[in-house]
Write a protein that holds these residues in place. Structure first.
Motif, short mmCIF file in Angstrom:
data_model
loop_
_atom_site.label_atom_id
_atom_site.label_comp_id
_atom_site.label_asym_id
_atom_site.label_seq_id
_atom_site.Cartn_x
_atom_site.Cartn_y
_atom_site.Cartn_z
N GLU A 1 5.61 31.90 -35.59
CA GLU A 1 5.67 32.93 -36.56
C GLU A 1 7.07 33.58 -36.92
N LEU A 2 7.78 33.59 -35.85
CA LEU A 2 9.34 34.10 -36.07
C LEU A 2 10.39 33.11 -35.54
N GLY A 3 9.84 32.17 -34.91
CA GLY A 3 11.07 31.19 -34.54
C GLY A 3 11.80 31.51 -33.38
N PRO B 1 16.21 39.30 -28.62
CA PRO B 1 17.77 39.40 -29.11
C PRO B 1 17.90 39.23 -30.45
N GLU B 2 17.15 38.31 -31.13
CA GLU B 2 17.16 38.08 -32.55
C GLU B 2 15.99 37.32 -33.07
N ILE B 3 15.84 37.56 -34.40
CA ILE B 3 14.91 36.62 -35.09
C ILE B 3 15.41 35.58 -35.65
N VAL B 4 14.92 34.28 -35.16
CA VAL B 4 15.72 33.11 -35.58
C VAL B 4 15.22 32.73 -37.22
N HIS C 1 10.34 41.75 -42.37
CA HIS C 1 10.28 42.19 -40.70
C HIS C 1 11.60 43.08 -40.79
N GLY C 2 11.50 44.17 -39.81
CA GLY C 2 12.50 45.16 -39.33
C GLY C 2 12.10 45.57 -38.34
N TRP C 3 13.34 46.39 -37.78
CA TRP C 3 13.42 47.14 -36.54
C TRP C 3 13.14 48.65 -36.86
N LEU C 4 12.16 49.28 -36.26
CA LEU C 4 12.20 50.79 -36.24
C LEU C 4 12.05 51.34 -35.04
N THR C 5 12.75 52.59 -35.04
CA THR C 5 12.62 53.32 -33.82
C THR C 5 11.37 53.86 -33.55
N GLU C 6 11.07 54.30 -32.39
CA GLU C 6 9.65 55.09 -32.03
C GLU C 6 9.35 55.95 -33.09
N SER C 7 10.11 56.90 -33.33
CA SER C 7 9.78 58.13 -34.40
C SER C 7 9.54 57.43 -35.79
N CYS D 1 7.60 43.35 -29.75
CA CYS D 1 8.61 43.02 -29.56
C CYS D 1 9.76 44.44 -29.68
N ARG D 2 10.77 44.24 -28.76
CA ARG D 2 11.79 45.38 -28.96
C ARG D 2 13.05 44.72 -28.81
N ASP D 3 14.02 45.41 -29.33
CA ASP D 3 15.30 44.82 -29.41
C ASP D 3 16.03 45.49 -28.35
N ARG D 4 17.34 45.22 -28.14
CA ARG D 4 17.96 45.84 -26.92
C ARG D 4 18.24 47.43 -26.91
#
Length: 167
Positions: free
Chosen positions: A81-83, A113-116, A126-132, A33-36
């Motif tokens: 798992e994430l709704g 777009p979002e974790i429900v 859970h969290g969002w990480l850049t490629e680096s 999963c990726r965000d915008r």
């Protein structure tokens, strides 16, 4: 679940327990999963899970049910798992020999777009990480055995798609 052969052809229906115990090939679908903004979703598995408790994971997914495609399995697991619901697209598959037993792993991707509503019985964080950031944490945190390979193959598949679009 469906037991499959080395070419991913269905041989019959077996239980998950039987497939793992006997080392029989079966199908697993995961979604990266990726965000915008292009960041990757990473999550930590709940401590009470029987497989890899407390490990971090790049893909959200699970075993494909009888008659279920990789995309369908990945989308179902994403919802459970994430709704979350999203359009899930198969990017590639490979014979994965890491983990509890060998299996065909269908790696999909989706823009989320979002974790429900994460299922706390499955997802502790859970969290969002850049490629680096993800490259760094893959070396520092304890991830599931297949997360490194999923990430490397995913980046390679994305680079190939970019190269093909330039033709």
């Amino acid at each position: 679940m469906e037991r499959v052969d080395a070419q991913d052809r269905v041989l019959g229906v077996v239980s998950r327990r039987e497939a793992v115990r006997e080392g029989w090939l079966h199908r697993v679908g995961v979604v990266v999963c990726r965000d915008r903004q292009g960041r990757f979703l990473v999550h930590r598995r709940a401590e009470q899970l029987s497989r890899f408790p407390g490990h971090y994971e790049l893909g959200v997914g699970g075993a494909a049910g009888v008659g279920e495609s990789y995309e369908q399995a990945a989308a179902r697991e994403l919802s459970e798992e994430l709704g979350a619901r999203a359009t899930v697209c198969l990017q590639f598959k490979f014979l994965n020999r890491s983990g509890l037993s060998p299996h065909w792993l269908g790696v999909c991707d989706a823009v989320l777009p979002e974790i429900v509503a994460p299922d706390r019985g499955e997802v502790a964080w859970h969290g969002w990480l850049t490629e680096s950031e993800l490259r760094r944490t893959l070396q520092q945190w304890t991830f599931t055995p297949d997360s490194q390979e999923i990430f490397a193959r995913y980046l390679a598949s994305q680079a190939t798609q970019v190269d093909l679009r330039h033709w």
